[in-house]
Design an enzyme around this catalytic site. Structure first.
Site, mmCIF file in Angstrom:
data_model
loop_
_atom_site.group_PDB
_atom_site.id
_atom_site.type_symbol
_atom_site.label_atom_id
_atom_site.label_comp_id
_atom_site.label_asym_id
_atom_site.label_seq_id
_atom_site.Cartn_x
_atom_site.Cartn_y
_atom_site.Cartn_z
ATOM 1 N N GLY A 1 -7.552 26.744 -11.198
ATOM 2 C CA GLY A 1 -6.514 25.840 -11.696
ATOM 3 C C GLY A 1 -6.687 24.410 -11.227
ATOM 4 O O GLY A 1 -7.761 24.020 -10.774
ATOM 5 N N HIS B 1 -13.698 21.473 -15.505
ATOM 6 C CA HIS B 1 -13.288 22.784 -16.027
ATOM 7 C C HIS B 1 -13.306 22.775 -17.559
ATOM 8 O O HIS B 1 -13.761 23.733 -18.190
ATOM 9 C CB HIS B 1 -11.870 23.132 -15.562
ATOM 10 C CG HIS B 1 -11.704 23.231 -14.084
ATOM 11 N ND1 HIS B 1 -10.967 22.326 -13.363
ATOM 12 C CD2 HIS B 1 -12.184 24.117 -13.178
ATOM 13 C CE1 HIS B 1 -10.975 22.665 -12.082
ATOM 14 N NE2 HIS B 1 -11.712 23.746 -11.941
ATOM 15 N N GLN C 1 -11.114 34.237 -0.700
ATOM 16 C CA GLN C 1 -12.288 33.382 -0.499
ATOM 17 C C GLN C 1 -11.991 32.140 0.328
ATOM 18 O O GLN C 1 -12.856 31.286 0.516
ATOM 19 C CB GLN C 1 -12.924 33.004 -1.839
ATOM 20 C CG GLN C 1 -12.162 31.999 -2.659
ATOM 21 C CD GLN C 1 -12.755 31.861 -4.046
ATOM 22 O OE1 GLN C 1 -12.689 32.781 -4.845
ATOM 23 N NE2 GLN C 1 -13.325 30.698 -4.336
ATOM 24 N N SER D 1 -13.398 17.211 -8.887
ATOM 25 C CA SER D 1 -12.978 18.367 -8.096
ATOM 26 C C SER D 1 -11.465 18.347 -7.995
ATOM 27 O O SER D 1 -10.856 17.268 -7.930
ATOM 28 C CB SER D 1 -13.582 18.263 -6.691
ATOM 29 O OG SER D 1 -12.904 19.133 -5.813
HETATM 30 P P1 AMP Z 1 -12.771 25.943 -9.247
HETATM 31 O O1 AMP Z 1 -11.498 25.904 -10.012
HETATM 32 O O2 AMP Z 1 -12.984 24.771 -8.369
HETATM 33 O O3 AMP Z 1 -12.994 27.262 -8.569
HETATM 34 O O4 AMP Z 1 -13.940 25.828 -10.325
HETATM 35 C C1 AMP Z 1 -13.997 26.684 -11.424
HETATM 36 C C2 AMP Z 1 -15.292 26.448 -12.143
HETATM 37 O O5 AMP Z 1 -15.357 25.094 -12.597
HETATM 38 C C3 AMP Z 1 -16.544 26.694 -11.275
HETATM 39 O O6 AMP Z 1 -17.523 27.350 -12.042
HETATM 40 C C4 AMP Z 1 -16.954 25.288 -10.923
HETATM 41 O O7 AMP Z 1 -18.333 25.154 -10.646
HETATM 42 C C5 AMP Z 1 -16.592 24.533 -12.194
HETATM 43 N N1 AMP Z 1 -16.441 23.113 -11.904
HETATM 44 C C6 AMP Z 1 -15.626 22.538 -10.980
HETATM 45 N N2 AMP Z 1 -15.808 21.211 -10.946
HETATM 46 C C7 AMP Z 1 -16.768 20.925 -11.853
HETATM 47 C C8 AMP Z 1 -17.405 19.727 -12.274
HETATM 48 N N3 AMP Z 1 -17.101 18.532 -11.748
HETATM 49 N N4 AMP Z 1 -18.341 19.809 -13.246
HETATM 50 C C9 AMP Z 1 -18.686 21.010 -13.790
HETATM 51 N N5 AMP Z 1 -18.107 22.178 -13.422
HETATM 52 C C10 AMP Z 1 -17.178 22.140 -12.474
#
Ligand code: AMP
Length: 283
Positions: free
Chosen positions: A31, A37, A61, A186
């Site tokens: 989220g 995302h 995690q 991020s």
């Molecule tokens: P998270 O919500 O941070 O666990 O990320 C979920 C997914 O989104 C994971 O596969 C991450 O690698 C991807 N993701 C997060 N930030 C980025 C970004 N800046 N560019 C590409 N993919 C991303």
């Protein structure tokens, strides 16, 4: 977009779609969605008939309880984003739904991939990550899983699991989406103080610069130089490693490896940021 909260409901829905011959693409997230995302879901929409995004802040995690508590949550705005992109299904289960009392935990030997870089600094993180990804794949059973290059070690470990366990799902890795100044998007970026945020693009700049340094100096000197470049006021680099993209082990000679990636984790104030850059990938 359908918002589904229970395993029973999502499986019923997806079984119906499968009977119609539809393929399913799945993007797991925690989220606080941003364009990084969205890029995964957009790719899923392009490749698959039905796109499912999950939002689940997986407690297993997080090795620091405070990190879990501080993790940003905004389901309302996330739903709006997903709806606008054209995501078909949002799966947003509770922890009790994902881990019921009779849940049998999944674990596997990750052949040392989990001991390096992030694994060294965040004990138990990848065991928790792999457990939840395996669980979600069991529930959604998609043709494709979409993950970001942003979490290089994470997708490498998921790829290892899919291949070793001979699972039917194929991994699609999507490029890192960055802010205009180069900072990798991020969910944690919203927690950066403005004066720290302004200088956070130094991480991207260092990743880019060290690729050039490798033309003139050995890997270990480029690593030291990068660690120094990241060691500025309010910032503290945890690691900067130049690794083989298959084994994730540090390399000594740039020319001898076909797949070279620089990976880094940096504390920016009290926010821990990770980033990486693929320097070379010969197919
Ligand atoms: P998270 O919500 O941070 O666990 O990320 C979920 C997914 O989104 C994971 O596969 C991450 O690698 C991807 N993701 C997060 N930030 C980025 C970004 N800046 N560019 C590409 N993919 C991303």
């Amino acid at each position: 977009m359908k918002v589904i909260r229970t395993i029973k409901d999502i499986q019923r829905e997806l079984n119906e779609r499968r009977k119609e011959g539809k393929t399913i693409g799945f993007s797991p997230t925690m989220g606080a969605l941003h364009n990084g995302h969205s890029s995964l879901i957009a790719q899923s929409i392009e490749n698959d008939d039905i796109s499912v995004c999950s939002i689940f802040v997986n407690p297993t995690q997080f090795n620091e309880k405070s990190d879990l508590e501080k993790y940003p949550r905004n389901l309302e705005s996330d739903m709006k984003i997903l709806d606008e992109i054209g995501c078909d299904i949002l799966f947003a289960p509770t922890a009790e739904e994902v881990y019921p009392p009779d849940f049998v935990s999944f674990s596997m030997d990750l052949s040392g991939l989990d001991d390096l870089m992030e694994g060294k600094k965040r004990p138990g993180h990848f065991a928790g990550m792999i457990e939840v990804v395996h669980r979600l794949l069991e529930i959604v059973d998609p043709e494709h899983i979409y993950m970001g290059q942003k979490d290089f070690q994470q997708f490498s470990i998921v790829d290892y699991m899919l291949k070793t366990e001979r699972m039917k799902t194929e991994l699609v890795v999507c490029p890192i989406v960055r802010e205009e100044d180069g900072l990798a998007m991020s969910s944690r970026n919203t927690r950066l103080e403005p004066n720290i945020r302004k200088r956070a693009s130094n991480i991207y700049k260092t990743l880019k610069a060290s690729k050039d340094w490798l033309k003139y100096i050995p890997v270990k000197y480029a690593v030291d130089k990068a660690m120094n470049a990241l060691d500025i006021s309010d910032f503290e680099p945890e690691y900067f490693e130049i690794v083989d993209g298959f084994t994730l082990k540090g390399i000594e000679d740039y020319r001898k490896s076909d797949y070279v990636v620089a990976c880094t984790a940096v504390w920016a104030g009290d926010v821990r940021l990770i980033d990486n850059m693929i320097y070379k990938k010969d197919s």
